[in-house]
Design an enzyme around this catalytic site. Sequence first.
Site, mmCIF file in Angstrom:
data_model
loop_
_atom_site.group_PDB
_atom_site.id
_atom_site.type_symbol
_atom_site.label_atom_id
_atom_site.label_comp_id
_atom_site.label_asym_id
_atom_site.label_seq_id
_atom_site.Cartn_x
_atom_site.Cartn_y
_atom_site.Cartn_z
ATOM 1 N N THR A 106 5.411 7.208 -1.316
ATOM 2 C CA THR A 106 6.599 7.545 -0.531
ATOM 3 C C THR A 106 7.764 7.913 -1.446
ATOM 4 O OG1 THR A 106 5.861 6.137 1.248
ATOM 5 C CG2 THR A 106 8.197 6.656 1.214
ATOM 6 N N LYS A 122 0.514 -4.400 -4.894
ATOM 7 C CA LYS A 122 0.407 -2.933 -4.824
ATOM 8 C C LYS A 122 -0.114 -2.389 -6.159
ATOM 9 C CE LYS A 122 2.887 1.289 -3.544
ATOM 10 N NZ LYS A 122 1.809 1.826 -2.695
ATOM 11 N N ASN A 169 3.454 9.135 5.065
ATOM 12 C CA ASN A 169 4.216 7.993 5.584
ATOM 13 C C ASN A 169 4.637 8.340 7.016
ATOM 14 O OD1 ASN A 169 6.342 6.154 6.274
ATOM 15 N ND2 ASN A 169 6.419 5.604 4.109
ATOM 16 N N HIS A 181 7.868 -3.041 -3.698
ATOM 17 C CA HIS A 181 6.682 -3.381 -2.892
ATOM 18 C C HIS A 181 6.130 -4.739 -3.332
ATOM 19 C CE1 HIS A 181 6.856 0.951 -1.979
ATOM 20 N NE2 HIS A 181 6.235 0.620 -0.864
#
Length: 251
Positions: free
Chosen positions: A147, A140, A106, A136
């Site tokens: 993360t 996804k 990230n 999210h």
Amino acid sequence: MGRAVAELALQDPTVHLVGGLLRTRRAPGDLEAVPPGVQLTTDPASLLPEADVLIDFTAPEATLQYARACASHRCAFLTGTTGLDPGHLEELRVVAAHVPVLHASNFSLGIALLRVFLSVLARALPDWDVEIVEQHHRYKRDAPSGTALLLAASIRSARQEVASEIVSGRRGIAPRQPGEIGIHAVRAGGEVGYHKVLFASQDELLSLSHRVYSRRAYAVGAVAAAKLLAGRSPGWYRIDELLFPTLGQLA
Ligand SMILES: NC(=O)c1ccc[n+]([C@@H]2O[C@H](COP(=O)([O-])OP(=O)(O)OC[C@H]3O[C@@H](n4cnc5c(N)ncnc54)[C@H](OP(=O)(O)O)[C@@H]3O)[C@@H](O)[C@H]2O)c1
């Protein structure tokens, strides 16, 4: 990501974008206007001798191919590709014997800083419960997010609790066990990326959260880190050490 990075590099007067690598040759009309002097090629050997650093956001097999090409051409290598397994990372460390290498899952500046702060909190509050909520967009595929796992890893490593358990969601009779870190994945709408980390004692709650508004956030961090990686000695670098050299020592 390649386009986002290229756009930023073109706007930055301290960066000279020498070109971009394509997987397959394209017809000239397939790509939007490419500024003069910027070379688009499928051949790393024609581009890397001109470059100080290569920024890679592709897929694991391509990442390794480009990393090896960088080692041959003495070009620093930065990659944000996710899904690298331990074998891929080991190969990248071999490349780091020849050129500077940075891998981060990230590249947002906020997440790099959040990891530093989490390390401090995890050590200062060793007995507090930690839970992570990540949110999210509805499409996804993986859960929990890479993360969220990265944030949990920062906390475990700061507490030297590598054996502590990460629990994904809870259901039924599932009382919290000492030391465990719960991760909860919400999937809804168009959220680009939201992470909230809770530290709680019996009497207090402290929470830190981070939201990405657009993918440009990752490109900003990648270009900033690339500028700091270029010209360094061969080795394996960390994003927080590069971007926040004094704060990174806290992590
Ligand atoms: N670290 C971070 O902050 C961060 C942020 C965002 C994304 N990512 C990661 O970065 C990677 C790329 O994300 P993205 O959203 O930019 O994906 P994307 O839009 O699918 O772009 C991937 C690019 O990689 C190229 N590519 C894929 N496989 C290749 C191969 N075998 N050889 C050569 N080129 C290949 C693709 O080429 P074609 O156009 O020819 O298919 C495309 O240009 C993913 O792993 C993603 O999870 C990381």
